[in-house]
Enzyme design. Structure first.
Site, mmCIF file in Angstrom:
data_model
loop_
_atom_site.group_PDB
_atom_site.id
_atom_site.type_symbol
_atom_site.label_atom_id
_atom_site.label_comp_id
_atom_site.label_asym_id
_atom_site.label_seq_id
_atom_site.Cartn_x
_atom_site.Cartn_y
_atom_site.Cartn_z
ATOM 1 N N SER A 1 15.311 7.076 -12.959
ATOM 2 C CA SER A 1 14.791 6.161 -11.933
ATOM 3 C C SER A 1 13.989 5.005 -12.523
ATOM 4 O O SER A 1 14.073 3.874 -12.034
ATOM 5 C CB SER A 1 13.941 6.928 -10.908
ATOM 6 O OG SER A 1 12.847 7.561 -11.532
ATOM 7 N N CYS A 54 19.270 11.642 -5.862
ATOM 8 C CA CYS A 54 18.442 11.985 -7.023
ATOM 9 C C CYS A 54 17.548 10.803 -7.416
ATOM 10 O O CYS A 54 16.602 10.498 -6.693
ATOM 11 C CB CYS A 54 19.316 12.480 -8.174
ATOM 12 S SG CYS A 54 18.384 13.411 -9.418
ATOM 13 N N HIS A 92 23.074 15.997 -6.294
ATOM 14 C CA HIS A 92 24.213 15.153 -6.666
ATOM 15 C C HIS A 92 25.470 15.569 -5.897
ATOM 16 O O HIS A 92 26.301 16.314 -6.434
ATOM 17 C CB HIS A 92 24.477 15.269 -8.171
ATOM 18 C CG HIS A 92 23.456 14.609 -9.033
ATOM 19 N ND1 HIS A 92 23.635 13.359 -9.576
ATOM 20 C CD2 HIS A 92 22.230 15.018 -9.431
ATOM 21 C CE1 HIS A 92 22.564 13.029 -10.287
ATOM 22 N NE2 HIS A 92 21.706 14.018 -10.206
ATOM 23 N N GLU A 115 28.065 13.952 -5.396
ATOM 24 C CA GLU A 115 29.274 13.346 -5.965
ATOM 25 C C GLU A 115 29.944 14.237 -7.004
ATOM 26 O O GLU A 115 31.092 14.000 -7.363
ATOM 27 C CB GLU A 115 28.943 11.968 -6.559
ATOM 28 C CG GLU A 115 28.184 11.965 -7.863
ATOM 29 C CD GLU A 115 26.689 12.224 -7.736
ATOM 30 O OE1 GLU A 115 26.004 12.193 -8.779
ATOM 31 O OE2 GLU A 115 26.188 12.466 -6.612
#
Length: 202
Positions: free
Chosen positions: A55, A85, A180, A182
């Site tokens: 981040s 996230c 996550h 994905e």
């Protein structure tokens, strides 16, 4: 599998982190997904995903590439944004242990704790109950994930761990997940986000 309007254009912030998996999943759902690296890539975008990654790095690169202010304006204009996230951290109004110089989009009324699960549980998998996605549990991957410590009155909690830890939230057109989706092979969270995008586009 439900297909979506092919004219939906979803931008995935592609400065660092796990953006390619999001793009693959969105394309599999039949929408136009593209990597966002420069301000002009956000022109005529219907929804934006802020992926997992680091981040602090993503936040600093947003400023370097001139994306930070434009993303804030898009959010203020009601463009749907989903942070996964690290992206969840970037959406938060407040984070407890940001490194010095951590830029946040400060758009969602939540307080987030970074790397919340510590060295023992830096990465783990679990099945989550997410009523908004239907009865079947959603298998999730937490990779040095954050958690939501506090959520404002307008924030809907979509999922918690067994101990009550908040790990998925929605506030209007903003969506945040500490994990996550994905990498799960389960497209239901992406479909949920696309439904938010479609509702705004109508």
């Amino acid at each position: 599998m439900e297909k979506y309007n092919p004219t939906l254009r979803i931008g995935v912030l592609a400065l660092q982190g796990d953006f390619e998996a999001h793009i693959r999943m969105l394309k599999g759902l039949g929408v136009d997904a593209k990597a966002v690296r420069l301000p002009e890539h956000l022109d005529e975008i219907d929804g934006i995903i802020l992926p997992g990654g680091e981040s602090t790095t993503i936040g600093k690169l947003m400023i370097v590439y001139g994306l930070h202010e434009i993303l804030q304006k898009k959010i203020a204009a009601g463009v749907p944004v989903w942070g996964t996230c690290a992206g969840l951290i970037l959406l938060a109004r407040e984070t407890d242990n940001a490194l010095a110089g951590q830029p946040l989009l400060a758009s969602m009324d939540i307080r987030v704790r970074r790397n919340a699960f510590g060295s023992q549980r830096e990465s783990f998998e679990t099945d989550l109950s997410v009523p908004a996605l239907g009865e079947a549990p959603f298998h999730t991957f937490f990779i040095r994930g954050p958690l939501v410590e506090q959520a404002g009155p307008e924030v809907e909690v979509l999922a918690t761990l067994d101990d009550g830890t908040i790990v998925a939230v929605r506030e209007g057109t903003l969506l945040g997940t500490a994990f996550h989706p994905e990498v799960s092979g389960d497209t239901r969270f992406h479909q949920y986000f696309l439904r938010i995008v479609q509702s705004v586009k109508r």
